[in-house]
Design an enzyme around this catalytic site. Structure first.
Site, PDB file in Angstrom:
ATOM      1  N   HIS A  54       0.808  -1.218   0.000  1.00  0.00           N
ATOM      2  CA  HIS A  54       0.000   0.000   0.000  1.00  0.00           C
ATOM      3  C   HIS A  54       0.846   1.276   0.000  1.00  0.00           C
ATOM      4  O   HIS A  54       0.287   2.369  -0.110  1.00  0.00           O
ATOM      5  CB  HIS A  54      -0.923   0.014   1.219  1.00  0.00           C
ATOM      6  CG  HIS A  54      -1.960  -1.067   1.195  1.00  0.00           C
ATOM      7  ND1 HIS A  54      -2.835  -1.243   0.150  1.00  0.00           N
ATOM      8  CD2 HIS A  54      -2.242  -2.048   2.096  1.00  0.00           C
ATOM      9  CE1 HIS A  54      -3.625  -2.280   0.412  1.00  0.00           C
ATOM     10  NE2 HIS A  54      -3.283  -2.783   1.574  1.00  0.00           N
ATOM     11  N   ARG A  65       7.314  -5.533   3.316  1.00  0.00           N
ATOM     12  CA  ARG A  65       5.966  -6.111   3.178  1.00  0.00           C
ATOM     13  C   ARG A  65       5.685  -6.172   1.677  1.00  0.00           C
ATOM     14  O   ARG A  65       5.564  -5.156   1.002  1.00  0.00           O
ATOM     15  CB  ARG A  65       4.919  -5.244   3.876  1.00  0.00           C
ATOM     16  CG  ARG A  65       3.610  -6.042   4.152  1.00  0.00           C
ATOM     17  CD  ARG A  65       2.520  -5.750   3.176  1.00  0.00           C
ATOM     18  NE  ARG A  65       1.977  -4.423   3.326  1.00  0.00           N
ATOM     19  CZ  ARG A  65       0.915  -4.129   4.125  1.00  0.00           C
ATOM     20  NH1 ARG A  65       0.293  -5.056   4.801  1.00  0.00           N
ATOM     21  NH2 ARG A  65       0.481  -2.862   4.187  1.00  0.00           N
ATOM     22  N   ASP A  86      -7.662  -4.656   8.150  1.00  0.00           N
ATOM     23  CA  ASP A  86      -8.299  -5.709   7.360  1.00  0.00           C
ATOM     24  C   ASP A  86      -8.983  -6.740   8.248  1.00  0.00           C
ATOM     25  O   ASP A  86     -10.043  -7.272   7.889  1.00  0.00           O
ATOM     26  CB  ASP A  86      -7.272  -6.393   6.459  1.00  0.00           C
ATOM     27  CG  ASP A  86      -7.089  -5.673   5.135  1.00  0.00           C
ATOM     28  OD1 ASP A  86      -8.094  -5.402   4.465  1.00  0.00           O
ATOM     29  OD2 ASP A  86      -5.942  -5.375   4.771  1.00  0.00           O
ATOM     30  N   GLU A 143      -5.177 -11.525   8.844  1.00  0.00           N
ATOM     31  CA  GLU A 143      -6.007 -10.324   8.723  1.00  0.00           C
ATOM     32  C   GLU A 143      -7.392 -10.601   8.150  1.00  0.00           C
ATOM     33  O   GLU A 143      -8.044  -9.677   7.647  1.00  0.00           O
ATOM     34  CB  GLU A 143      -5.283  -9.262   7.901  1.00  0.00           C
ATOM     35  CG  GLU A 143      -4.644  -9.745   6.620  1.00  0.00           C
ATOM     36  CD  GLU A 143      -3.778  -8.683   5.946  1.00  0.00           C
ATOM     37  OE1 GLU A 143      -3.825  -7.505   6.349  1.00  0.00           O
ATOM     38  OE2 GLU A 143      -3.044  -9.044   5.012  1.00  0.00           O
TER      39      GLU A 143
END
Length: 263
Positions: free
Chosen positions: A48, A73, A175, A149
């Site tokens: 993200h 990540r 999430d 998540e």
């Protein structure tokens, strides 16, 4: 060879909590600032964040100028992304949306060299910074975190945690709360998300795994530590910058309003 994850492992072995910073912003300056601030680890967010594959190496190089340990990540469970992050010099990876033990096993397989995995050999920058014998030790020294998540991941939590080769799990509260309640929030202090977050930490620690979680810092980070999380993200560059800017502006505008009778 230098152990990529050695400084973090030393803290965990001593029963200490690793404080992690989160990087969304492109360019290496925010990485340098966060690393110099004193975070134990910094995670480059390729899912993200705004850094992207093209900025990965430059950001890793910026982190290398600080004491922080670099993690990545990745965008998804995609072996080429995992391989590139590790080849570029990440000490470990965090992989989102791991919902099943099969996915957890695939994650470990992609991060390990043969005969225990399917990672292709070619540690271009990793070999440069960690030594020519990098591949001989990478299987045991690379950190591998599966993100928990979703409601499905919670249903499969025990079997995911029993996956050989995982270093730990990492909770994405937004999430997770979205999957459980239909509303995304980072606040895991109450309700269904609170029960899930507490359960994940306990189950991971029972197996000797590292429980990790994302927070924006402050009180939620302290709550996570109290629950037994030992890998705690305590702020992202974006949130810290925005929060500091708002605090200064609110303070100044409040002062001006009091002095002038209006703004």
């Amino acid at each position: 060879m230098p152990d990529p994850s050695g400084p973090l492992q030393a803290r965990w072995n001593a029963g200490e909590t690793v404080l992690n910073g989160w990087l969304h912003l492109p360019g290496g300056v925010s990485a340098e600032l966060m690393g110099r601030a004193g975070y134990d680890a910094l995670t480059i967010d390729l899912q993200h964040g705004l850094i992207g594959d093209g900025g990965l190496v430059g950001t890793l190089q910026a982190i290398a100028a600080t004491p922080a340990v670099p993690l990545v990540r990745v965008p998804w469970l995609h072996p080429p992304d995992l391989m590139r992050a590790l080849d570029a010099g990440a000490a470990g990876v965090i992989c989102p949306m791991i919902d099943t033990p099969e996915q957890a096993a695939a994650l470990v397989h992609a991060c390990r060299y043969a005969p225990s995995g399917g990672r292709s050999y070619g540690p271009t920058r990793a070999r440069l910074i960690y030594g020519s014998d990098y591949a001989q030790h990478a299987n045991t020294q690379t950190l591998i975190f599966a993100m928990i998540e979703t409601a499905q991941a919670l249903e499969n939590l025990d079997s995911i945690l029993d996956t050989p080769g995982l270093s730990g799990v990492y909770v994405g509260p937004a999430d997770l709360s979205l999957s459980l309640t239909g509303q995304a929030t980072l606040d895991f202090s109450q309700g269904e998300a609170a029960q899930a977050v507490a359960r994940i930490a306990q189950a991971a620690r029972q197996r000797g795994l590292i429980p990790g979680i994302f927070t924006q810092g402050g009180e939620l980070a302290r709550q996570a530590t109290a629950l037994g999380y030992t890998f705690v993200t305590a702020g992202s560059d974006v949130a810290l910058l925005e929060g500091a800017a708002r605090q200064v502006l609110n303070d100044l505008r409040g002062t001006v309003s009091t002095a002038s009778g209006g703004y």
